[in-house]
Design an enzyme around this catalytic site. Structure first.
Site, PDB file in Angstrom:
ATOM      1  N   ALA A 417       0.849  -1.187   0.000  1.00  0.00           N
ATOM      2  CA  ALA A 417       0.000   0.000   0.000  1.00  0.00           C
ATOM      3  C   ALA A 417       0.884   1.236   0.000  1.00  0.00           C
ATOM      4  O   ALA A 417       2.084   1.142   0.235  1.00  0.00           O
ATOM      5  CB  ALA A 417      -0.901   0.010   1.238  1.00  0.00           C
ATOM      6  N   HIS A 452      -1.543   1.700   9.119  1.00  0.00           N
ATOM      7  CA  HIS A 452      -0.190   2.102   8.717  1.00  0.00           C
ATOM      8  C   HIS A 452      -0.256   3.305   7.774  1.00  0.00           C
ATOM      9  O   HIS A 452       0.395   4.328   8.002  1.00  0.00           O
ATOM     10  CB  HIS A 452       0.501   0.916   8.052  1.00  0.00           C
ATOM     11  CG  HIS A 452       1.883   1.183   7.576  1.00  0.00           C
ATOM     12  ND1 HIS A 452       2.995   0.631   8.170  1.00  0.00           N
ATOM     13  CD2 HIS A 452       2.359   1.951   6.573  1.00  0.00           C
ATOM     14  CE1 HIS A 452       4.080   1.052   7.546  1.00  0.00           C
ATOM     15  NE2 HIS A 452       3.719   1.862   6.554  1.00  0.00           N
ATOM     16  N   GLU A 453      -1.063   3.173   6.744  1.00  0.00           N
ATOM     17  CA  GLU A 453      -1.120   4.258   5.748  1.00  0.00           C
ATOM     18  C   GLU A 453      -1.735   5.521   6.339  1.00  0.00           C
ATOM     19  O   GLU A 453      -1.245   6.626   6.110  1.00  0.00           O
ATOM     20  CB  GLU A 453      -1.916   3.814   4.515  1.00  0.00           C
ATOM     21  CG  GLU A 453      -1.367   2.589   3.803  1.00  0.00           C
ATOM     22  CD  GLU A 453       0.126   2.634   3.575  1.00  0.00           C
ATOM     23  OE1 GLU A 453       0.689   3.725   3.354  1.00  0.00           O
ATOM     24  OE2 GLU A 453       0.758   1.565   3.647  1.00  0.00           O
TER      25      GLU A 453
END
Ligand SMILES: [Zn+2]
Length: 1027
Positions: A417, A452-453
């Site tokens: 991602a 996370h992103e």
């Protein structure tokens, strides 16, 4: 960016392989299977023409890898050292894993060269301030853009031409006007460009009407540095602003998934192939789409217009401002001007995508986009993602600064991602939650990847690294913050415990060989920069951040981050800036005795980590640290490595597993520490170090203490925290492999598992058993090994249900127990598997996804022709989501005649799809009952496979090294050598897997020489002593 986590990717690694395999059909390399962090490495490898084989068996850490280096496809090259070192590191781990044979470096950067593309002079006559040596053996380090001009604002207009159904002919074209400010006198403007053609002569225009605009005398390309140099007729005026105008065009790649590229998918409803143009600009690929100042510190605002045909949509970082239909029928989508940001965070997408949207508490429009057929599987990502966004806003106490955040699933995506600001991109399967397919682990993974992103919106996007050498500030923090964020949203999952299992333990394994790299390291070229995105950056980065979080205390840590983000908002920071902000906060919070920089430098600048040896005396503990390595030699430097360690411990008397910064015993470098503790007695009780494994180190004890710990586990394991129960197993096995703990202690530690009811310790143990299993499976001691494992599994429930509402870790434990029970022959497993299989086959009852793989395999193993044929039909004609699982199970059969028929099917493309043939061979090779038959068949057909069947070399490598996985004799070595020298066709691709296999067999032989008898004895004693 996100790569994934070790021991994950249940269904997805299979899917991942299918998707990724397509990328390199003309590049000659591809991924054959992946898990965890290696997904990133693999993805990079594919992108750059370096192949790497990785196989993970279920949740075990078994790994075969081999770097096979091929020609780079056009745009990027990389040094494969990190792949190799990661492999090598893995190889040492109990010899579970094997490493490959990448040369030191496969591809050098393009030959230094200059060319004038639009201009009037040749390279030899141009100014040579940034001129590279024409042929230098030294690595290039002067790759940074000059700082004489600074970009302020981009007006970018872009149009892909992707509508003729011939992706190999797709192109894009565009224009960019970059407003720059002159910071110091210069007569050239230097920016980045990759392979685009300039379609008009660049111009530079003075913004200040009083100044006559400079004239571009000539335009030069420094191919090595990817520089475009516009030489002007006069110096720019310091403080004045100028607009650089460029027009460009290039091919839209459908093979390399970097820059702007084409992702392809089949629209099953319409039965047509469709195309999406998407971007991946991090770390250095924005320059592959538009000329720009492509360094993270050159932040600017972006005013983007995307031109498209009316039947598709376009997306960018910011919301759509307006759309205008152009004279030629195209639509120009004009987006709001962005906030100040780095080029690597810019993103565009063109395609037919569906979306679902939520408005968050803070009024951010949160969207999830996928291809049409998957949009009904996005509810989980939509709900969890928007809650995560709210959570991080609250955590950082800083609002998300954009009005919208779109999350787009793409069929083809090189990384896991990417955190493009406002337009995050994901491999599509990673954000889908599919009923009957997504496992518990898959759900945790989707949460982790979203978190996370989204956390990057602050750590990475709002404040970016000053240069890529500090990219761990992005990735180590995002990895840690993803666990923290998911834990805040769904505390019941226990993510802050699981971080040990999924992140920290895998990197401790890798980080225990001499050749590994430190977290912070220099990088200059795109090759080196992409090489930074490795397990050390992500996982070790996470581990040391977690340690920092612990010893500062969660609130000081949080406020320190808030301070840093506010100080550097819309700018850049280096790790020293972060240490300074945290230090200020620590002092403010009365923690002025902590010197954050000196502590953290010892962890980020040095390779490896320490083992702390604890020696009890009456009234205290002696603590000694040394560099932990799995293997060393007489030249190994131990004295030169030392850390500042926040040591924690508790005792059987105290039982305090809920410690804080106040409990830390600081160990200064190069000193033995004595910790006074009146309650400690040399002779009695036990002490345990590294509470909840907050510190990035292992702990060793005297034998009496190990024994006391084992006794405690066997009598009442609940007295020890679940994380420490897991890391006790991990520590003692690592120490055993390094020759610092006894074999008997390591094996004895596992015996308490017969009582253990938690997932984490079981998963640690299960990982350690993979290699002994492979070594013993064809030896007499295996019977006792099987009895040993069965004794641990005795009395376990194999009840699983589709709508299992138990805590996630209990579900994960059931999955593991089910899988082990089936593998080691617990009779109830066969019954249960058969029942689930038959209900599914006869009435379509869904099998709980966590156990589906085990059920399929067991049903085929126990069943006959009818079951096999049914599964084969599912493979051919079943729903797409079931086909991979069906293929995986066909190799589980134990009937020789079915194996024989299947082997013939594999080499008949009308029976087994060609791209699945290698996977089919591999599943048979991993089945002990089918191994020899398959091995002989492959030898007999090898020439045909290599010459006529044209499996790619990566797959051939994997077949060879998998075949050798359980081999351990001189005779086996001869068989492999004969295969390589006599059977492998002359002139065919060099299959590095032969050397990997030979290496593996020698390692296996060493294990047998050293350990077989002792392990066999231990098992014999165990089995005898058990009632
Ligand atoms: Zn990231």
């Amino acid at each position: 960016m996100f790569g994934g986590s070790t021991d994950k990717f249940d269904f997805s690694d299979i899917e991942g392989r299918k998707k990724m395999g397509r990328n390199d059909e003309d590049g000659g390399c591809r991924m054959s299977g992946a898990s965890g962090f290696l997904m990133v490495l693999l993805a990079i490898a594919i992108a750059v023409g370096v192949g790497l084989i990785v196989h993970f068996a279920g949740n075990q850490k078994e790994l075969n890898c081999n770097c096979q280096c091929g020609p780079a496809e056009g745009v990027v090259t990389m040094a494969p050292e990190f792949l190799t070192e990661t492999c090598k590191a893995k190889a040492v781990l109990g010899n579970q894993e094997l490493c490959g044979l990448c040369p030191e470096r496969t591809t050098t950067p393009s030959q230094p060269s200059m060319s004038t593309t639009m201009g009037m002079r040749t390279a030899s006559t141009m100014p040579n301030t940034t001129m590279p040596p024409t042929s230098s053996p030294h690595p290039i380090t002067d790759t940074r853009l000059p700082t004489s001009v600074k970009p302020l604002h981009y007006e970018l207009n872009l149009r892909p031409e992707m509508y003729n159904n011939k992706p190999e002919t797709f192109t894009f074209n565009g224009t960019v006007a970059i407003k720059v400010e002159c910071k110091s006198s210069t007569d050239n403007i230097t920016l980045h460009i990759a392979t685009q053609n300039l379609t008009t002569t660049p111009t530079v225009e003075a913004s200040d009407n009083t100044e006559v605009s400079p004239v571009v005398l000539y335009t030069t390309r420094d191919v090595t540095r990817q520089f475009l140099i516009l030489t002007l007729d006069k110096p720019l005026v310091v403080g004045n602003r100028y607009v650089v105008r460029l027009a460009f065009e290039d091919r839209l790649s459908n093979t390399v998934l970097l820059g702007m590229y084409i992702s392809t998918y089949i629209d099953e409803a319409a039965n047509v192939t469709k195309y999406i143009a998407a971007t991946q600009f991090a770390p250095t690929y924005a320059r592959h789409t538009f000329p720009c100042f492509d360094e993270p510190a050159f932040k600017a605002t972006f005013d983007i217009t995307l031109e498209r045909q009316p039947h598709i949509i376009s997306l960018s970082n910011m919301p759509l401002a307006n759309s205008i239909t152009l004279g030629d029928g195209y639509v120009a989508d004009h987006f709001d001007v962005s906030v100040t940001m780095s080029t690597y965070l810019v993103a565009f997408i063109f395609g037919e995508l569906d979306s679902v949207k939520n408005v968050t508490e803070n009024n951010v429009l949160f969207g999830v986009y996928t291809t049409h057929k998957n949009i009904n599987q996005t509810a989980f990502a939509l709900n969890l993602g928007s809650r995560l966004l709210d959570t991080y806003e609250e955590y950082f106490n800083i609002s998300f600064v954009l009005p919208k955040l779109d999350n787009v699933g793409l069929p083809d995506f090189v990384f896991g991602a990417m955190e493009n600001w406002g337009l995050m991109t994901y491999r599509e399967m990673f954000i889908l939650n599919m009923e009957g397919v997504t496992t518990t682990h898959g759900m945790e993974f989707t949460a982790e990847i979203l978190a996370h992103e989204i956390s990057h919106s602050w750590f990475g996007n709002l404040v970016s690294p000053a240069w890529w050498d500090d990219v761990w500030l992005n990735e180590g923090f995002a990895t840690f913050l993803s666990y923290l964020g998911v834990d805040l949203v769904v505390p019941s999952w226990g993510m802050m415990d699981l971080v040990n299992l999924y992140i920290i333990q895998p990197v401790m394994d890798v980080d225990s060989v001499e050749s590994i790299v430190p977290i912070f390291r220099e990088a200059y070229t795109p090759d080196q920069i992409i090489g930074l995105f490795d397990i050390i950056t992500y996982y070790k980065g996470c581990a040391v951040v977690r340690m920092l979080w612990f010893f500062l205390g969660p609130e000081t840590f949080r406020k320190g981050l808030e301070r840093y983000l506010n100080e550097k908002a819309y700018g850049n920071g280096a790790h020293d800036d972060l240490w300074a902000a945290l230090q200020t906060q620590a002092v403010k919070d009365g923690k002025d005795d902590i010197d954050i920089k000196s502590i953290m430098d010892s962890w980020i600048l040095q390779t490896n980590y320490p083992v702390v040896t604890v020696r009890k005396v009456n009234g205290g503990l002696y603590l000694h640290q040394s560099r932990f390595l799995l293997q060393s030699n007489k030249n190994t430097d131990f004295a030169g490595f030392s850390w500042t360690i926040p040591f924690t411990y508790t005792t059987d008397e105290e039982l305090n597993f809920n410690q804080s910064a106040n409990n830390v015993v600081w160990m200064a470098p190069n000193t033995q520490v004595y910790a006074t503790d009146a309650s400690i007695s040399k002779m009695n009780g036990w002490v345990i170090g590294n509470i909840q494994h907050y510190g990035y180190y292992r702990v060793n004890y005297e034998q009496e203490n190990w024994n006391a710990l084992i006794t405690q586990l066997k009598t009442d394991y609940t007295k020890i925290h679940v994380v420490n129960r897991g890391t006790l197993i991990s520590d003692v096995w690592a120490l055993f492999k390094a020759g610092q703990a006894d074999l008997v202690t390591a094996w004895d530690m596992l015996t308490y598992l017969q009582y253990e009811t938690e997932f984490i310790p079981w998963q640690y143990a299960s990982s350690e058993l993979v290699y002994p299993n492979n070594m013993l499976i064809r030896r007499p001691a295996y019977g006792n090994f099987e009895r040993f494992v069965l004794s641990l599994l005795e009395g376990r429930s194999l009840n699983v249900s589709l709508n299992d509402n138990r805590p996630t870790q209990q579900r994960s434990l059931s999955k593991l127990i089910f899988s082990l029970s089936c593998r080691y022959g617990v009779p109830e497993c066969a019954t249960r598997a058969k029942q689930l299989f038959n209900d599914w086959k006869n009435s379509g009852t869904l099998i709980p996804p966590d156990v589906k793989e085990s059920v399929f395999c067991r049903a085929i193993k126990e069943g006959g022709e009818e079951e096999w044929n049914y599964m084969y039909d599912v493979y051919l004609n079943g729903p797409a989501v079931e086909q991979a699982g069906a293929l995986g199970s066909l190799g589980c059969t134990s009937r020789p005649w079915i194996i024989s028929r299947y082997l013939d099917y594999i080499l008949d493309p009308s029976k087994i799809r060609k791209q699945d043939s290698a996977q089919a061979f591999l599943s048979l090779l991993r089945n002990t009952n089918a191994f020899y038959q398959t091995f002989e068949y492959i030898l007999a057909k090898w020439k045909f496979i290599v010459v006529n069947y044209q499996l790619d070399v990566i797959m051939l490598n994997e077949i060879v090294s998998t075949a050798a996985a359980g081999m351990y004799t001189d005779y086996d070595i001869k068989k492999i050598e004969n295969w390589r020298d006599e059977i492998h066709p002359d002139g065919a691709a060099n299959v590095g897997g032969f050397d990997v296999a030979l290496n593996r067999i020698s390692v296996n032989m060493e294990w047998h020489d050293k350990y077989y008898d002792r392990v066999a004895n231990w098992l014999e004693n165990y089995v005898r002593s058990e009632p």
